[in-house]
Design an enzyme around this catalytic site. Structure first.
Site, PDB file in Angstrom:
ATOM      1  N   ASP A   1     -39.263  19.050 -14.660  1.00 42.32           N
ATOM      2  CA  ASP A   1     -37.869  18.576 -14.530  1.00 42.32           C
ATOM      3  C   ASP A   1     -37.743  17.287 -13.723  1.00 42.32           C
ATOM      4  O   ASP A   1     -36.685  16.980 -13.218  1.00 42.32           O
ATOM      5  CB  ASP A   1     -36.989  19.673 -13.910  1.00 42.32           C
ATOM      6  CG  ASP A   1     -37.135  19.769 -12.416  1.00 42.32           C
ATOM      7  OD1 ASP A   1     -38.232  19.461 -11.902  1.00 42.32           O
ATOM      8  OD2 ASP A   1     -36.142  20.131 -11.751  1.00 42.32           O
ATOM      9  N   GLU A   2     -38.837  16.541 -13.614  1.00 42.85           N
ATOM     10  CA  GLU A   2     -38.812  15.311 -12.820  1.00 42.85           C
ATOM     11  C   GLU A   2     -39.449  14.174 -13.600  1.00 42.85           C
ATOM     12  O   GLU A   2     -40.449  14.378 -14.288  1.00 42.85           O
ATOM     13  CB  GLU A   2     -39.729  15.469 -11.603  1.00 42.85           C
ATOM     14  CG  GLU A   2     -39.149  16.032 -10.376  1.00 42.85           C
ATOM     15  CD  GLU A   2     -40.284  16.204  -9.377  1.00 42.85           C
ATOM     16  OE1 GLU A   2     -40.529  15.284  -8.589  1.00 42.85           O
ATOM     17  OE2 GLU A   2     -40.934  17.261  -9.424  1.00 42.85           O
TER      18      GLU A   2
ATOM     19  N   ASP B   1     -34.494  14.169 -10.964  1.00 44.79           N
ATOM     20  CA  ASP B   1     -34.920  15.565 -10.766  1.00 44.79           C
ATOM     21  C   ASP B   1     -33.726  16.459 -11.115  1.00 44.79           C
ATOM     22  O   ASP B   1     -32.636  16.284 -10.570  1.00 44.79           O
ATOM     23  CB  ASP B   1     -35.331  15.746  -9.299  1.00 44.79           C
ATOM     24  CG  ASP B   1     -36.005  17.086  -9.039  1.00 44.79           C
ATOM     25  OD1 ASP B   1     -36.759  17.188  -8.072  1.00 44.79           O
ATOM     26  OD2 ASP B   1     -35.742  18.049  -9.791  1.00 44.79           O
TER      27      ASP B   1
HETATM   28  P1  TTP Z   1     -37.918  21.905  -8.624  1.00 48.56           P
HETATM   29  O1  TTP Z   1     -37.400  20.609  -9.161  1.00 48.56           O
HETATM   30  O2  TTP Z   1     -38.805  21.868  -7.441  1.00 48.56           O
HETATM   31  O3  TTP Z   1     -36.707  22.865  -8.253  1.00 48.56           O
HETATM   32  P2  TTP Z   1     -35.321  23.047  -8.949  1.00 48.56           P
HETATM   33  O4  TTP Z   1     -35.096  22.108 -10.090  1.00 48.56           O
HETATM   34  O5  TTP Z   1     -35.157  24.489  -9.305  1.00 48.56           O
HETATM   35  O6  TTP Z   1     -34.300  22.747  -7.779  1.00 48.56           O
HETATM   36  P3  TTP Z   1     -33.942  21.336  -7.124  1.00 48.56           P
HETATM   37  O7  TTP Z   1     -32.471  21.166  -7.354  1.00 48.56           O
HETATM   38  O8  TTP Z   1     -34.263  21.493  -5.677  1.00 48.56           O
HETATM   39  O9  TTP Z   1     -34.760  20.294  -7.814  1.00 48.56           O
HETATM   40  O10 TTP Z   1     -38.688  22.675  -9.745  1.00 48.56           O
HETATM   41  C1  TTP Z   1     -38.287  22.612 -11.114  1.00 48.56           C
HETATM   42  C2  TTP Z   1     -38.482  23.944 -11.788  1.00 48.56           C
HETATM   43  O11 TTP Z   1     -39.855  24.332 -11.674  1.00 48.56           O
HETATM   44  C3  TTP Z   1     -37.683  25.055 -11.151  1.00 48.56           C
HETATM   45  O12 TTP Z   1     -36.377  25.151 -11.679  1.00 48.56           O
HETATM   46  C4  TTP Z   1     -38.505  26.251 -11.429  1.00 48.56           C
HETATM   47  C5  TTP Z   1     -39.929  25.748 -11.500  1.00 48.56           C
HETATM   48  N1  TTP Z   1     -40.624  26.092 -10.243  1.00 48.56           N
HETATM   49  C6  TTP Z   1     -41.451  27.195 -10.243  1.00 48.56           C
HETATM   50  O13 TTP Z   1     -41.629  27.849 -11.284  1.00 48.56           O
HETATM   51  N2  TTP Z   1     -42.063  27.544  -9.072  1.00 48.56           N
HETATM   52  C7  TTP Z   1     -41.875  26.854  -7.907  1.00 48.56           C
HETATM   53  O14 TTP Z   1     -42.445  27.201  -6.860  1.00 48.56           O
HETATM   54  C8  TTP Z   1     -40.995  25.703  -7.925  1.00 48.56           C
HETATM   55  C9  TTP Z   1     -40.769  24.914  -6.670  1.00 48.56           C
HETATM   56  C10 TTP Z   1     -40.410  25.376  -9.119  1.00 48.56           C
HETATM   57 MG    MG Z   2     -35.478  20.086  -9.820  1.00 48.80          MG
END
Ligand code: TTP
Ligand code: MG
Length: 402
Positions: A104-105, A9
């Site tokens: 992103d996962e 992730d």
């Molecule tokens: P996530 O992997 O949930 O968040 P992140 O990568 O920003 O942070 P983390 O380090 O906790 O993983 O989500 C990936 C991307 O998806 C995030 O950068 C932006 C988008 N996203 C949205 O557009 N809306 C949302 O509610 C969430 C949770 C994420």
């Molecule tokens: Mg993320």
């Protein structure tokens, strides 16, 4: 054979990308949004901004109230998707089975790539290194014996971490976590667990019997129970395998044959809702809906319609209702079925409030709790087969017989 699964992730994905292409934002509290003018929500915030309580899904106005110096950056969905594709290209060099789980996962099945966890750790380190060299972006990897524990591990190791949880360590690892760390356990489920069982940690959840959880959460109770015990037998589904999904269907034989329209409408609503829930779980949209009616004399009819792409309960229910009234002949109904076809994967939803999505999922689960006869949730192919076996009459007009 025990599996070795990695979950990767990216850290603060959109915000990290913005900090790379605008180096002056590095180390600064930034929030990425579609409308920096305040009409939208924060898609994500850099870790520097998270220290002030800024979270994904928070309205921009609220974020600015909380932290007026927050730097707002307009997001660029095309760029994020391109980078997501680039990361996937790196991942498939390390494992043939890579499941893209969100923008992103991803999950990687390393079972046949790594002979033990140490080798898997080395692969993880190399993946992180290659992604950083190519895109200057930090990522976190969790490695364990199934997808569930690997995903929880990566969340715990953030940011820029790598955590290996061996099977024998998993119970100890899970016990200390709050139930909200179980993927899919949103606010509603968390509150229900607290209210019904006074449960807050996974250790406490482990003490609740499966049948108690089923009484409250129905089939979702099985998922919660398994998750608390670190059980998850789901496979890593590689992208090429995903295409095989042809339809998602749900049918039910009613407790008694009926021509009561209100009862029929209620059943159709629940069938639609179950189909939508399954579509959402699989990140799918449908463009064709089929309604199946079997009457008391076992005659079976189906009627289909192309619809705009959706997976929303209300839209599908209203289409299903139209289909029903177009072919309903006034006889007592014995069985009803709803099938979604012409499926496609949802393009990655950007700037969406994921918590809302979880709430929608949770409410769909709530609806699914209401028992409806010998409800069967299954793929349309198996439903079709059973219908064909019992089918007597074939309908005319523009309805198609199964
Ligand atoms: P996530 O992997 O949930 O968040 P992140 O990568 O920003 O942070 P983390 O380090 O906790 O993983 O989500 C990936 C991307 O998806 C995030 O950068 C932006 C988008 N996203 C949205 O557009 N809306 C949302 O509610 C969430 C949770 C994420
Ligand atoms: Mg993320």
């Amino acid at each position: 054979m025990e599996k070795i699964i990695a979950h990767i992730d990216m850290d603060a994905f959109f915000a990290s990308i913005e900090q790379v292409r605008r180096p002056w934002l590095k180390g600064k509290p930034i929030g990425v949004t579609n409308h920096p003018d305040g009409r939208s929500v924060i898609a994500t915030a850099s870790y520097e901004a998270r220290a002030y309580g800024i979270k994904s899904g928070m309205p921009v106005k609220e974020a600015l109230k909380l932290f007026p110096d927050l730097i707002l950056v307009k997001g660029d969905a095309n760029l994020y998707e391109k980078i997501s594709d680039g990361i996937y290209e790196i991942l498939i060099k390390y494992a043939p089975n890579v499941e893209r789980f969100s923008i992103d996962e991803a999950f990687l099945d390393l079972t046949y790539k790594a002979k033990d966890y140490e080798e898997a750790r080395t692969i993880g380190i190399n993946i992180k290194k290659e992604i950083f060299e190519r895109f200057s972006l930090p990522s976190t990897i969790g490695i364990s014996y199934n997808k569930l524990v690997a995903k929880i591990a990566s969340k715990e190791a953030k940011p820029n971490g790598l955590l290996v949880v061996r099977k024998e360590e998993a119970d100890h690892f899970l016990k200390k976590l709050p139930v909200s760390k179980i993927p899919g356990v949103g606010k509603k489920i968390e509150e229900a667990l607290k209210k019904k069982f006074n449960v807050e940690t996974i250790e406490q959840l482990q003490k609740i019997e499966l049948n108690e959880l089923i009484k409250v959460f129905h089939t979702y109770g099985v998922f919660i129970y398994n998750a608390a015990h670190g059980i998850d037998n789901s496979e890593v589904i590689a992208e090429f395998e995903k295409e095989e999904e042809k339809s998602v269907g749900n049918s039910t034989t009613l407790d008694f044959d009926t021509d009561d329209i209100e009862i029929i409408k209620g059943v159709l609503r629940r069938l639609s809702s179950n189909v939508c829930y399954r579509l959402r779980l699989k990140n799918l949209l449908t463009e064709r809906i089929t309604l199946t009616i079997r009457y008391e004399d076992f005659s079976t009819f189906s009627h289909s319609k192309n619809i705009p792409k959706t997976n929303l309960d209300s839209q599908i229910y209203s289409e299903v209702l139209n289909l029903f009234f177009e072919i309903y002949n006034g006889q007592k109904v014995r069985l009803l079925g709803v099938t979604a076809r012409h499926l496609s994967h949802i393009p990655y939803t950007l700037f969406e409030h994921h918590e809302d999505k979880n709430e929608k999922l949770a409410s769909a689960i709530d609806k699914a709790r209401i028992k409806m006869g010998d409800e069967s949730v299954s793929y349309a192919n198996s439903v079709n087969l059973r219908f064909r076996l019992a089918n007597k009459k074939i309908s005319g007009g523009n309805s198609s017989a199964l």
